[in-house]
Scaffold this active site. Structure first.
Site, PDB file in Angstrom:
ATOM      1  N   TYR A 142      19.010  -5.954  11.877  1.00  0.00           N
ATOM      2  CA  TYR A 142      20.198  -5.999  12.983  1.00  0.00           C
ATOM      3  C   TYR A 142      20.555  -7.528  13.267  1.00  0.00           C
ATOM      4  O   TYR A 142      21.664  -7.821  13.410  1.00  0.00           O
ATOM      5  CB  TYR A 142      19.894  -5.355  14.233  1.00  0.00           C
ATOM      6  CG  TYR A 142      20.154  -3.674  14.166  1.00  0.00           C
ATOM      7  CD1 TYR A 142      20.053  -2.972  13.184  1.00  0.00           C
ATOM      8  CD2 TYR A 142      21.250  -3.353  15.059  1.00  0.00           C
ATOM      9  CE1 TYR A 142      20.469  -1.586  13.098  1.00  0.00           C
ATOM     10  CE2 TYR A 142      21.483  -2.104  15.282  1.00  0.00           C
ATOM     11  CZ  TYR A 142      21.041  -0.953  14.335  1.00  0.00           C
ATOM     12  OH  TYR A 142      21.673   0.066  14.224  1.00  0.00           O
ATOM     13  N   LYS A 192       9.207   1.393   4.472  1.00  0.00           N
ATOM     14  CA  LYS A 192       9.805   1.720   3.109  1.00  0.00           C
ATOM     15  C   LYS A 192       8.939   0.667   2.191  1.00  0.00           C
ATOM     16  O   LYS A 192       9.260  -0.223   1.399  1.00  0.00           O
ATOM     17  CB  LYS A 192      11.309   1.493   2.872  1.00  0.00           C
ATOM     18  CG  LYS A 192      11.869   1.742   1.525  1.00  0.00           C
ATOM     19  CD  LYS A 192      11.861   3.162   1.177  1.00  0.00           C
ATOM     20  CE  LYS A 192      12.258   3.301  -0.180  1.00  0.00           C
ATOM     21  NZ  LYS A 192      12.249   4.969  -0.523  1.00  0.00           N
ATOM     22  N   ASP A 224      12.357   7.794   3.915  1.00  0.00           N
ATOM     23  CA  ASP A 224      12.843   9.010   3.310  1.00  0.00           C
ATOM     24  C   ASP A 224      12.202  10.235   3.434  1.00  0.00           C
ATOM     25  O   ASP A 224      12.587  11.510   3.735  1.00  0.00           O
ATOM     26  CB  ASP A 224      13.264   8.734   1.691  1.00  0.00           C
ATOM     27  CG  ASP A 224      12.259   8.296   0.933  1.00  0.00           C
ATOM     28  OD1 ASP A 224      11.047   7.907   1.429  1.00  0.00           O
ATOM     29  OD2 ASP A 224      12.076   8.113  -0.429  1.00  0.00           O
ATOM     30  N   ASP A 248      17.091   3.679  14.477  1.00  0.00           N
ATOM     31  CA  ASP A 248      18.473   4.078  14.772  1.00  0.00           C
ATOM     32  C   ASP A 248      18.755   5.423  13.928  1.00  0.00           C
ATOM     33  O   ASP A 248      19.148   6.327  14.567  1.00  0.00           O
ATOM     34  CB  ASP A 248      19.446   2.912  14.153  1.00  0.00           C
ATOM     35  CG  ASP A 248      20.815   3.432  14.467  1.00  0.00           C
ATOM     36  OD1 ASP A 248      21.114   3.695  15.559  1.00  0.00           O
ATOM     37  OD2 ASP A 248      21.610   3.338  13.815  1.00  0.00           O
ATOM     38  N   ASP A 252      18.629   9.452  15.850  1.00  0.00           N
ATOM     39  CA  ASP A 252      19.876  10.416  15.754  1.00  0.00           C
ATOM     40  C   ASP A 252      19.354  11.949  15.379  1.00  0.00           C
ATOM     41  O   ASP A 252      19.771  12.677  15.667  1.00  0.00           O
ATOM     42  CB  ASP A 252      20.993   9.889  15.115  1.00  0.00           C
ATOM     43  CG  ASP A 252      21.885   9.005  15.859  1.00  0.00           C
ATOM     44  OD1 ASP A 252      21.666   8.559  17.034  1.00  0.00           O
ATOM     45  OD2 ASP A 252      23.244   9.349  15.634  1.00  0.00           O
TER      46      ASP A 252
HETATM   47  C1  IPM Z   1      22.431   2.959  19.073  1.00  0.00           C
HETATM   48  C2  IPM Z   1      23.642   2.871  18.599  1.00  0.00           C
HETATM   49  C3  IPM Z   1      23.854   1.116  18.420  1.00  0.00           C
HETATM   50  C4  IPM Z   1      22.808   0.703  17.625  1.00  0.00           C
HETATM   51  C5  IPM Z   1      25.192   0.559  18.209  1.00  0.00           C
HETATM   52  C6  IPM Z   1      26.297   1.288  19.309  1.00  0.00           C
HETATM   53  C7  IPM Z   1      25.163  -0.916  18.263  1.00  0.00           C
HETATM   54  O1  IPM Z   1      23.787   3.278  17.551  1.00  0.00           O
HETATM   55  O2  IPM Z   1      21.821   2.731  20.137  1.00  0.00           O
HETATM   56  O3  IPM Z   1      21.607   3.809  18.493  1.00  0.00           O
HETATM   57  O4  IPM Z   1      22.874   0.856  16.488  1.00  0.00           O
HETATM   58  O5  IPM Z   1      21.478   0.207  17.922  1.00  0.00           O
HETATM   59 MN    MN Z   2      22.483   4.835  16.971  1.00  0.00          MN
END
Ligand code: IPM
Ligand code: MN
Length: 356
Positions: A142, A192, A224, A248, A252
């Site tokens: 990032y 990885k 993975d 990240d 999710d």
């Molecule tokens: C998160 C989001 C952010 C990230 C974005 C909005 C920059 O997806 O907080 O997980 O990628 O960190």
């Molecule tokens: Mn995210």
């Protein structure tokens, strides 16, 4: 005690869910005898529209005057074609970096009342899900340089750099070990290392630090494989530590297996500050319609009380209020099931605030 908190509602459903978070915060403050000092500032698209930049100096200043920050969400189609420096997401990345919020804690816990909302098979979910993703937040791909889109021999190339120093890895890994000590004492490090040098260093540092935590069982997984194991055996994870990008993606995934992203809170912590936000995004498609799920933000308020002010009893009151409200059968649209009662975002906030 006096709780000084800066609110950053942001974009999309951000303002709606933050409003409900504050509603519950006020109920808790009243019940436990705390006074609130709330600031509010612009971030993301809202800040671009008002100040021409996603993280205005005034916002940063207000945040630095508080110990804790509650954020809604940033982003939306309106700003999608902006140049990188003028995207809402840049505001979030910049505040993380400016405040030194290197540790992103994303607890993924199945709320028993929401078991049927999980996307996973019943026999898997029944074994329980209670894990904590610890994501490095101010380094990795990032932020690594060089980055950009350049012209090279007549054609464009896009470049990002995944980079970690030993100290950056050690800082997040130590924190993850400490957190594992307070939980089920199992740490899964995700990398990885079969391909990437940066991951080989990561793994090497985990191996070094683990000597100081003999009580903690350590497992290394390639990313993975980890993505697969998270859905096939989520019950066997405790603390999962990983870098910015993998964290990240995996958070999710881990988030959705418990039912809805709308229920998952997060804390981003550094030495001085804590920023708390739901892990979901700005959901522009439902913004302004009072139908978002405020639970993730309300639980982020609980994390704020716990981590920034050490008020774990108050935090517990919020978690209980959420479970009770769900136990009564109230559901926002994203977690609605046949036979249950549909409520709006603000009604959900009302009910939870009432149960505190
Ligand atoms: C998160 C989001 C952010 C990230 C974005 C909005 C920059 O997806 O907080 O997980 O990628 O960190
Ligand atoms: Mn995210």
């Amino acid at each position: 005690m006096e709780l000084e908190i800066c609110l950053l509602p942001g974009d999309g459903i951000g303002p709606e869910v933050v409003r409900e978070g504050v509603k519950v915060l006020k109920a808790v403050a009243q019940k436990f005898g705390h006074t609130l000092k709330l600031e509010e500032a612009f971030i993301g698209g809202a800040a671009i529209d008002k100040y021409g930049e996603p993280l205005p100096a005034e916002t940063l200043k207000k945040c630095k005057e508080c110990k804790a920050i509650l954020l809604g969400a940033v982003g939306g189609p309106k700003w999608d074609n902006n140049p990188p420096e003028l995207r809402p997401e840049k505001g979030l990345l910049a505040i993380r970096k400016e405040l030194g919020l290197f540790a992103n804690l994303r607890p993924v816990k199945l709320i028993p009342q929401l078991q049927e909302s999980s996307v996973l098979r019943k026999d898997i979910v029944e074994k329980g899900i209670d894990l904590l993703v610890v994501r490095e937040l101010t380094g990795g791909i990032y932020f690594g340089t060089p980055k950009g889109i350049f012209e090279e021999q007549g054609q464009l190339v896009g470049i990002n750099t995944m980079r970690y120093t030993e100290a950056e890895v050690e800082r997040i890994v130590r924190l993850a070990f400490e957190l594992a000590l307070k939980r089920k004492k199992k740490l899964t490090s995700v990398d990885k290392a079969n391909v990437l040098e940066v991951s080989r260093l990561w793994r090497q540092v985990v191996e070094k630090v683990k000597v100081d935590y003999p009580e903690v069982e350590v497992e290394h997984l390639y990313v993975d494989n980890a993505a697969m194991q998270l859905v096939s055996r989520p019950y066997s994870f405790d603390v999962l530590v990983t870098g910015n990008l993998f964290g990240d993606i995996l958070s999710d995934e881990a988030g959705v297996i418990t039912g809805s992203l709308g229920t998952l809170p997060s804390a981003s912590l550094g030495k001085e500050f804590g920023l708390y936000e739901p892990i979901h995004g700005s959901a522009p498609d439902i913004a302004g319609q009072d139908m978002a799920n405020p639970i993730a933000t309300i639980m982020s308020v609980a994390m704020l009380l716990e981590y920034s002010f050490n008020l774990s009893e108050e935090a517990g009151a919020i978690y209980r209020a959420v479970e009770q409200t769900l136990g009564f059968g109230y559901r926002t649209k994203d977690i609605l099931r046949p036979g249950l009662k549909k409520v709006s975002c603000s009604q959900m906030g009302d009910f939870i605030a009432m149960q505190v």
